[in-house]
Design a protein around this motif. Structure first.
Motif, PDB file in Angstrom:
ATOM      1  N   GLN A 135       0.816  -1.224   0.000  1.00 17.56           N
ATOM      2  CA  GLN A 135       0.000   0.000   0.000  1.00 17.56           C
ATOM      3  C   GLN A 135       0.849   1.273   0.000  1.00 17.56           C
ATOM      4  N   TRP A 136       2.165   1.116   0.025  1.00 25.44           N
ATOM      5  CA  TRP A 136       3.046   2.261   0.200  1.00 25.44           C
ATOM      6  C   TRP A 136       4.103   2.330  -0.889  1.00 25.44           C
ATOM      7  N   LYS A 137       4.493   3.564  -1.216  1.00 21.90           N
ATOM      8  CA  LYS A 137       5.538   3.799  -2.222  1.00 21.90           C
ATOM      9  C   LYS A 137       6.650   4.629  -1.579  1.00 21.90           C
ATOM     10  N   LEU A 138       7.869   4.135  -1.682  1.00 18.95           N
ATOM     11  CA  LEU A 138       9.038   4.851  -1.170  1.00 18.95           C
ATOM     12  C   LEU A 138       9.298   6.055  -2.073  1.00 18.95           C
ATOM     13  N   VAL A 139       9.278   7.269  -1.494  1.00 17.34           N
ATOM     14  CA  VAL A 139       9.453   8.474  -2.305  1.00 17.34           C
ATOM     15  C   VAL A 139      10.738   9.238  -1.968  1.00 17.34           C
ATOM     16  N   ASN A 140      11.366   8.908  -0.826  1.00 18.21           N
ATOM     17  CA  ASN A 140      12.604   9.601  -0.478  1.00 18.21           C
ATOM     18  C   ASN A 140      13.428   8.749   0.484  1.00 18.21           C
ATOM     19  N   VAL A 141      14.732   8.730   0.251  1.00 17.85           N
ATOM     20  CA  VAL A 141      15.680   8.077   1.158  1.00 17.85           C
ATOM     21  C   VAL A 141      16.853   9.024   1.350  1.00 17.85           C
ATOM     22  N   GLU A 142      17.182   9.251   2.603  1.00 21.26           N
ATOM     23  CA  GLU A 142      18.335  10.102   2.921  1.00 21.26           C
ATOM     24  C   GLU A 142      19.229   9.326   3.877  1.00 21.26           C
ATOM     25  N   GLN A 143      20.467   9.139   3.485  1.00 21.11           N
ATOM     26  CA  GLN A 143      21.415   8.414   4.332  1.00 21.11           C
ATOM     27  C   GLN A 143      21.774   9.266   5.551  1.00 21.11           C
ATOM     28  N   GLY A 144      21.751   8.646   6.711  1.00 26.99           N
ATOM     29  CA  GLY A 144      22.182   9.324   7.924  1.00 26.99           C
ATOM     30  C   GLY A 144      23.695   9.250   8.035  1.00 26.99           C
ATOM     31  N   ILE A 145      24.260  10.231   8.679  1.00 26.53           N
ATOM     32  CA  ILE A 145      25.708  10.286   8.851  1.00 26.53           C
ATOM     33  C   ILE A 145      26.098   9.506  10.101  1.00 26.53           C
ATOM     34  N   THR A 146      27.050   8.584   9.920  1.00 30.72           N
ATOM     35  CA  THR A 146      27.588   7.826  11.044  1.00 30.72           C
ATOM     36  C   THR A 146      28.866   8.517  11.492  1.00 30.72           C
TER      37      THR A 146
END
Length: 162
Positions: A135-146
């Protein structure tokens, strides 16, 4: 708009003994940026896990079945319908922030999902309810800083309902 906002590990853990099982300042900053000036909805256990301190610059809504429950600086609501009635007239965003039972209660009402996915496995007793990802569409991914303070690889994901 109603959105879910949570962090989880690879196994769906979102909490342990009333608190977060990890320390990830990037996620805390993300949570603050997303929710400031808006309303947050949480269960009583989640609220009490924050030492019963309302989050500043937000409308804090605590859901509980206990009709006698009281806490300073928050709105107490006792049903999904009460929250939906509030959301109908509320001009800003409403974020469902946990715990598990509250997420389950509003699963059919969310327009957006904001998930911090932590690449790790933690001990926990609270899990995100099963989500029908079809039911969901991935529209944004942002890598977190380690870094020294953010020791766990993570990413911020946003989904819209299909």
């Amino acid at each position: 708009m109603i959105a879910f906002l949570w962090a989880q590990d690879r196994n769906g853990v979102i909490g342990n003994k009333g608190t977060l099982p990890w320390y990830l300042p990037n996620d805390l900053k993300y949570f603050k940026e997303m929710t400031q000036g808006n309303a947050v909805v949480m269960g009583r256990k989640t609220f009490e896990g924050m030492n019963k301190r309302p989050l500043p610059n937000r409308i804090n809504i605590v859901m509980t079945n206990d009709k006698e429950y009281q806490a300073e600086g928050v709105l107490i609501m006792h049903s999904r319908q009460e929250v939906l009635d509030f959301a109908k007239d509320y001009e800003n965003d409403l974020f469902i922030t946990g715990g598990s039972g509250v997420f389950k209660e509003f699963m059919g009402d969310a327009d957006l999902l904001h998930r911090t996915m932590i690449d790790g496995e933690f001990e926990g007793d609270t899990f995100i309810p099963e989500i029908d990802w079809t039911q969901w569409k991935l529209v944004n991914v942002e890598q977190g800083i380690t870094d020294d303070r953010n020791k766990y690889p993570h990413q911020f994901e946003t989904y819209t309902r299909n």
